[in-house]
Design an enzyme around this catalytic site. Structure first.
Site, PDB file in Angstrom:
ATOM      1  N   ASN A  66       0.835  -1.203   0.000  1.00  0.00           N
ATOM      2  CA  ASN A  66       0.000   0.000   0.000  1.00  0.00           C
ATOM      3  C   ASN A  66       0.867   1.249   0.000  1.00  0.00           C
ATOM      4  O   ASN A  66       1.929   1.289   0.629  1.00  0.00           O
ATOM      5  CB  ASN A  66      -1.023  -0.011   1.139  1.00  0.00           C
ATOM      6  CG  ASN A  66      -0.447  -0.201   2.513  1.00  0.00           C
ATOM      7  OD1 ASN A  66       0.597  -0.832   2.678  1.00  0.00           O
ATOM      8  ND2 ASN A  66      -1.103   0.336   3.519  1.00  0.00           N
ATOM      9  N   GLU A  79      -2.871  -4.669  -3.202  1.00  0.00           N
ATOM     10  CA  GLU A  79      -3.307  -5.603  -4.252  1.00  0.00           C
ATOM     11  C   GLU A  79      -3.324  -4.925  -5.609  1.00  0.00           C
ATOM     12  O   GLU A  79      -2.918  -5.492  -6.632  1.00  0.00           O
ATOM     13  CB  GLU A  79      -4.718  -6.138  -3.948  1.00  0.00           C
ATOM     14  CG  GLU A  79      -4.836  -6.928  -2.674  1.00  0.00           C
ATOM     15  CD  GLU A  79      -5.178  -6.062  -1.468  1.00  0.00           C
ATOM     16  OE1 GLU A  79      -4.657  -4.925  -1.363  1.00  0.00           O
ATOM     17  OE2 GLU A  79      -5.954  -6.514  -0.627  1.00  0.00           O
ATOM     18  N   CYS A 116     -10.091  -5.371  -0.203  1.00  0.00           N
ATOM     19  CA  CYS A 116     -11.266  -4.490  -0.223  1.00  0.00           C
ATOM     20  C   CYS A 116     -12.044  -4.678  -1.528  1.00  0.00           C
ATOM     21  O   CYS A 116     -11.539  -5.270  -2.497  1.00  0.00           O
ATOM     22  CB  CYS A 116     -10.847  -3.031  -0.034  1.00  0.00           C
ATOM     23  SG  CYS A 116     -10.156  -2.270  -1.514  1.00  0.00           S
TER      24      CYS A 116
HETATM   25  N1  THU Z   1      -5.381  -1.520   2.220  1.00  0.00           N
HETATM   26  C1  THU Z   1      -4.804  -2.341   1.288  1.00  0.00           C
HETATM   27  O1  THU Z   1      -3.648  -2.123   0.879  1.00  0.00           O
HETATM   28  N2  THU Z   1      -5.531  -3.379   0.818  1.00  0.00           N
HETATM   29  C2  THU Z   1      -6.816  -3.663   1.181  1.00  0.00           C
HETATM   30  O2  THU Z   1      -7.441  -4.538   0.614  1.00  0.00           O
HETATM   31  C3  THU Z   1      -7.439  -2.897   2.266  1.00  0.00           C
HETATM   32  C4  THU Z   1      -6.711  -1.701   2.739  1.00  0.00           C
HETATM   33  C5  THU Z   1      -4.600  -0.370   2.703  1.00  0.00           C
HETATM   34  C6  THU Z   1      -5.136   0.958   2.260  1.00  0.00           C
HETATM   35  C7  THU Z   1      -4.608   1.871   3.329  1.00  0.00           C
HETATM   36  O3  THU Z   1      -3.284   2.244   2.981  1.00  0.00           O
HETATM   37  C8  THU Z   1      -4.545   0.990   4.573  1.00  0.00           C
HETATM   38  O4  THU Z   1      -4.618  -0.344   4.114  1.00  0.00           O
HETATM   39  C9  THU Z   1      -5.678   1.238   5.556  1.00  0.00           C
HETATM   40  O5  THU Z   1      -6.906   1.156   4.940  1.00  0.00           O
END
Ligand code: THU
Length: 167
Positions: A66, A79, A116
């Site tokens: 992320n 992802e 998500c």
């Molecule tokens: N996040 C992801 O990288 N993947 C997901 O499927 C859910 C959330 C990240 C986004 C943000 O940087 C942090 O997790 C908190 O939401």
């Protein structure tokens, strides 16, 4: 008079692995790569680090993490950074599997993290594009993992290219 309302049920099947040692060799290998990549997460706002590893049919393994932004919505999930990287670098190679892990910054223990909805939608696009399933593995709870044979199973109601009716 319309037709009477009908209730429906959708069922999906998935595998559960009580510990990482139960994972098939391909998933275990992706897990190791995803863990090594975890520190590449840039999460100064949520302090929640997410890492994804993808195996392609050509044997390449690509990773994503992320990447947050001071303008919060401009950030990107692990992802999607991984799958867009795969699409950008290896557009003609099939994506076989994607594994996702998450932890709170400063902690080594993994936390449950299902991709998500936006990421599932993005992964679905690549699954439909390549006309073959992408296996999806993520942390369930405690030590356990969940494995789905197909991203499609994680998104039973889908908006895909055929919804547009243009192709
Ligand atoms: N996040 C992801 O990288 N993947 C997901 O499927 C859910 C959330 C990240 C986004 C943000 O940087 C942090 O997790 C908190 O939401």
């Amino acid at each position: 008079m319309g037709l009477p309302m009908t209730r429906h049920q959708i069922s999906i099947s998935y595998s559960s692995y009580a510990t990482e040692n139960e994972l098939p060799a391909g998933s275990l290998s992706l897990l190791k790569t995803a863990l090594e990549n975890m520190n590449n997460a840039y999460a100064p706002y949520s302090h929640f680090q997410v890492s994804a590893a993808i195996r392609l049919s050509n044997g390449e393994v690509v990773t994503g993490s992320n990447q947050e932004n001071a303008a919060y919505p401009s950030g990107m999930c692990a992802e999607r950074s991984a799958i867009y990287y795969a699409g950008a670098r290896f557009p003609h190679d099939k994506i076989e599997e994607i594994l996702v892990v998450a932890r709170r910054e400063g902690e080594s223990e993994l936390v449950p993290a299902c991709p998500c909805g936006s990421c599932r939608q993005a992964m679905l696009e690549y699954e439909e594009r390549q006309s073959s399933p992408i296996r999806l593995v993520f942390k369930q709870n405690d030590a356990g993992f969940i494995g789905l044979d197909s991203v499609s199973d994680s998104l039973p109601f889908k908006f895909g290219a055929e919804s547009l009716g243009t192709i």
